[in-house]
Design a protein around this motif. Structure first.
Motif, PDB file in Angstrom:
ATOM      1  N   PRO A   1       0.796  -1.224   0.000  1.00  0.00           N
ATOM      2  CA  PRO A   1       0.000   0.000   0.000  1.00  0.00           C
ATOM      3  C   PRO A   1       0.829   1.274   0.000  1.00  0.00           C
ATOM      4  O   PRO A   1       0.340   2.315  -0.426  1.00  0.00           O
ATOM      5  N   SER A   2       2.060   1.196   0.465  1.00  0.00           N
ATOM      6  CA  SER A   2       2.796   2.445   0.649  1.00  0.00           C
ATOM      7  C   SER A   2       4.277   2.171   0.796  1.00  0.00           C
ATOM      8  O   SER A   2       4.688   1.083   1.204  1.00  0.00           O
ATOM      9  N   LEU A   3       5.079   3.167   0.468  1.00  0.00           N
ATOM     10  CA  LEU A   3       6.512   2.996   0.697  1.00  0.00           C
ATOM     11  C   LEU A   3       6.973   3.896   1.836  1.00  0.00           C
ATOM     12  O   LEU A   3       8.043   3.723   2.388  1.00  0.00           O
ATOM     13  N   SER A   4       6.151   4.887   2.168  1.00  0.00           N
ATOM     14  CA  SER A   4       6.578   5.844   3.183  1.00  0.00           C
ATOM     15  C   SER A   4       6.304   5.310   4.577  1.00  0.00           C
ATOM     16  O   SER A   4       6.639   5.930   5.563  1.00  0.00           O
ATOM     17  N   ASN A   5       5.729   4.168   4.653  1.00  0.00           N
ATOM     18  CA  ASN A   5       5.361   3.635   5.960  1.00  0.00           C
ATOM     19  C   ASN A   5       6.521   3.014   6.716  1.00  0.00           C
ATOM     20  O   ASN A   5       6.393   2.647   7.852  1.00  0.00           O
TER      21      ASN A   5
ATOM     22  N   GLY B   1      -2.146  12.144   7.273  1.00  0.00           N
ATOM     23  CA  GLY B   1      -1.189  13.023   6.619  1.00  0.00           C
ATOM     24  C   GLY B   1      -0.215  13.679   7.577  1.00  0.00           C
ATOM     25  O   GLY B   1      -0.374  13.633   8.788  1.00  0.00           O
ATOM     26  N   GLY B   2       0.795  14.289   6.993  1.00  0.00           N
ATOM     27  CA  GLY B   2       1.761  15.042   7.784  1.00  0.00           C
ATOM     28  C   GLY B   2       2.831  14.174   8.411  1.00  0.00           C
ATOM     29  O   GLY B   2       2.843  12.967   8.264  1.00  0.00           O
ATOM     30  N   SER B   3       3.728  14.831   9.101  1.00  0.00           N
ATOM     31  CA  SER B   3       4.820  14.127   9.764  1.00  0.00           C
ATOM     32  C   SER B   3       4.277  13.366  10.956  1.00  0.00           C
ATOM     33  O   SER B   3       3.688  13.941  11.867  1.00  0.00           O
ATOM     34  N   ALA B   4       4.468  12.062  10.955  1.00  0.00           N
ATOM     35  CA  ALA B   4       3.899  11.236  12.014  1.00  0.00           C
ATOM     36  C   ALA B   4       4.443  11.627  13.382  1.00  0.00           C
ATOM     37  O   ALA B   4       3.719  11.652  14.380  1.00  0.00           O
TER      38      ALA B   4
ATOM     39  N   SER C   1      -1.156   3.717  17.257  1.00  0.00           N
ATOM     40  CA  SER C   1      -1.280   2.690  16.218  1.00  0.00           C
ATOM     41  C   SER C   1       0.028   2.431  15.476  1.00  0.00           C
ATOM     42  O   SER C   1       0.142   1.467  14.740  1.00  0.00           O
ATOM     43  N   ASN C   2       1.009   3.301  15.668  1.00  0.00           N
ATOM     44  CA  ASN C   2       2.337   2.968  15.135  1.00  0.00           C
ATOM     45  C   ASN C   2       3.434   3.629  15.952  1.00  0.00           C
ATOM     46  O   ASN C   2       3.181   4.561  16.723  1.00  0.00           O
TER      47      ASN C   2
ATOM     48  N   SER D   1      15.726   1.767   2.367  1.00  0.00           N
ATOM     49  CA  SER D   1      15.662   2.068   3.802  1.00  0.00           C
ATOM     50  C   SER D   1      16.182   3.465   4.080  1.00  0.00           C
ATOM     51  O   SER D   1      16.176   3.920   5.212  1.00  0.00           O
ATOM     52  N   ASN D   2      16.612   4.130   3.076  1.00  0.00           N
ATOM     53  CA  ASN D   2      17.208   5.443   3.300  1.00  0.00           C
ATOM     54  C   ASN D   2      16.183   6.539   3.486  1.00  0.00           C
ATOM     55  O   ASN D   2      16.524   7.655   3.798  1.00  0.00           O
ATOM     56  N   LEU D   3      14.907   6.265   3.245  1.00  0.00           N
ATOM     57  CA  LEU D   3      13.891   7.272   3.527  1.00  0.00           C
ATOM     58  C   LEU D   3      13.832   8.315   2.427  1.00  0.00           C
ATOM     59  O   LEU D   3      12.781   8.848   2.103  1.00  0.00           O
TER      60      LEU D   3
END
Lengths: 344, 344
Positions: free
Chosen positions: A78-82, A229-232, A256-257, B81-83
């Motif tokens: 679903p995502s790569l930013s996770n 959204g936004g910086s977690a 949740s994370n 993994s580098n973000l």
DNA sequence: ACGGCGTACGTTAGCGTTAACAGATACCGT
DNA sequence: ACGGTATCTGTTAACGCTAACGTACGCCGT
């Protein structure tokens, strides 16, 4: 760069070019390039030399069509930013390394529609297998998976009915066990902070399991909030502040994370809140980011890399679990108490 | 799942199956499915219905071979993994969304050998373009790129000779300007903490630029250290502690990325070190993770998403920059002072 | 000397799709 | 009524490769 060798730099080279350059048939070149069948050592060298000289790159499109075999494995997340998924992908790449199989990644952004089109697109390349995150898919996607006639591995989650194989953890149980640990440690006024994504089924299941765990002790969630959204990390800060303002008597927050959990932890440390004495905290995932925090956040490892490896092993036919009819691998996440849950 | 429609569930469907089911020629089916050429509304519907009914998925392998066109774009990055790279990939995906082009990702782990084999593998699928990180490649890789006869975009870095197009920032200049800003703010005893990867050319160039910037003011690096592996945040902590122990009179530390910078910042806050008064800090990348930190780390945005977008736009032929002969796009990273460099 | 066998190649016929061209039909204006 | 044009559909021949089989040649034992 005047090329003496390539006749027409625009047209790309074929087996025929190599065969002409080395004075053997196309078939022999094909055999050499694939290490298949008998070829004498001398011709083999001659062909290899010619291929290298010309800079020939085989055309897998034609090869795949002729041989009806494709060394691609479709991987859909679903995502790569996770942060979680890149680790899964690493596990897959690693395991596939010397199998001759090649992973191809697709991203859905947690959208069912996109999942459907990415899947369609990938299946149209006739891959040798599919690894796809989650058990929830549109009817059309599910039908495609079922009819593809190739091994399918659904990953991350085991709470549901897989199409074929499945490798993951029970997010429901993860939530449940976290709740038990928290209740066991004596916390009673418990809040939940999570993501608002309606399609993050795993986060949802964790929360449901969590609430079920609390219910065992006759406890209900005292408060909850969701973001998107936004910086977690920043969101973790902000939401923690907000929820504590609204419900000041909370003595625990379940995130949740890990990322928003870390934000919450940093906030509490800033404000001098006694963690875990007055307020306990826990996240989910076990990302190694947490190792660098001033205090270690309680969390639960999601076995991300291993999930990737096991899934890839099934596709590669290396799994020891029943080779036919769908493997069912449930990994067990380990609760790491860290420093943010008081120990009784 | 008894299928009344599929004759042999093992063999996958072809245009012929659809054509027989709908009573038209294969060609007409092909036309309908690709929205090309004139087809009457009634046949179109009949074909669509039959295709859906059967669960037909086109075979792009055959299609690509016949049409000599492949809608794939090869994207090659050193790491996930580098973000940084997931963000670049997002930019690419986004820009390619409605072009009919599909990105395919490959990962090299900062290894030239792997880059070569991943590239070879991808080129053998005859993609419409290649987006590849960095300007440094093995001779063989460079030759493959040159001979591929498709648009090539090298990304992230502009300090070097591109094969074709290039989109990125000057890491040398980024280091240089950071050095100037730091010197300008009055710091003099400056240390560097970075990664040990011999193949991370961009980190290397930043450091070189940084040293050049210091040299302008007659300053040399007071100390430096490199790490590899592990949690970057934790490494940032540990290395900061180590370097401050070894060289206690440092008044600034420049980190090769934000993650270890954040670790260093957290360490300093823990220890009650006066930042930026007694010790200044800066990282690199501008990851939004930093937004959640107690204090904002000085950094320099690497324009990651935009790099992805611009590169994809060039491949898609959407770029306004010279369509032929290689675009050269240098983006300008913006220095963000944050709260960890004193303002004069 | 012969058949039998193994090694090293070559030949033929697709794989499933699309490009390019070739009908077929209907409709139009004159 | 005629050719001309527009609209729709079918036919043929690739695309570059590989599976399967065919063939030529040398070597062996009897």
């Amino acid at each position: 760069m005047s090329s003496k060798v390539t006749p027409d730099p625009r047209r790309s080279l074929t087996l025929r070019d190599v065969s002409e350059a080395s004075g053997v048939s196309e078939m022999t070149v094909s055999r050499v390039l694939r290490n298949r069948g008998d070829v004498s050592e001398t011709t083999r060298e001659r062909v290899l030399e010619a291929a290298k000289q010309l800079g020939y790159v085989p055309n897998k499109i034609a090869g795949a069509l002729a041989s009806q075999r494709v060394n691609l494995v479709a991987v859909i997340v679903p995502s790569l930013s996770n942060l979680v998924f890149p680790e899964v992908l690493s596990g897959i790449s690693e395991e596939l390394e010397d199998t001759g199989l090649q992973p191809v990644f697709g991203v859905t952004n947690y959208l069912e529609d996109r999942e459907e089109s990415v899947l369609y697109e990938m299946l149209s390349w006739r891959p040798s297998g599919v690894i796809i995150a989650g058990l929830e898919h549109s009817d059309a996607s599910r039908a495609m998976l079922q009819n593809a006639g190739i091994p399918i591995v659904e990953i991350m989650d085991v709470d549901g009915e897989p199409v074929d194989s499945v490798v993951g953890i029970s997010h429901r149980r993860a939530g449940l066990e976290m709740a038990r640990a928290i209740v066991g440690a004596g916390y009673r006024r418990i809040g939940f902070l999570g993501t608002k994504m309606p399609h993050d089924h795993r986060a949802r299941k964790r929360m449901e399991g969590f609430e079920a765990g609390l219910a065992e002790a006759g406890i209900e969630l005292a408060d909850r909030e969701f973001y998107s959204g936004g910086s977690a990390l920043l969101k973790g800060r902000e939401m923690t502040e907000a929820i504590l303002k609204r419900t000041p008597d909370l003595d625990f927050i379940y995130y949740s994370n890990d990322m928003i959990g870390a934000g919450g932890l940093l906030y509490c440390l800033d404000k001098g809140i006694d963690v875990p004495g007055k307020l306990g905290l826990a996240g989910f995932n076990g990302v190694d980011l947490l190792d660098g925090l001033p205090r270690r956040l309680a969390t639960m490892d999601a076995c991300r890399r291993e999930i990737g490896q096991r899934a890839a092993a099934i596709i590669a036919g290396r799994s020891d679990t029943g080779l036919i009819g769908g493997a069912h691998v449930e990994l067990t996440p380990v609760l790491q108490l860290g420093d943010t849950i008081r120990s009784r």
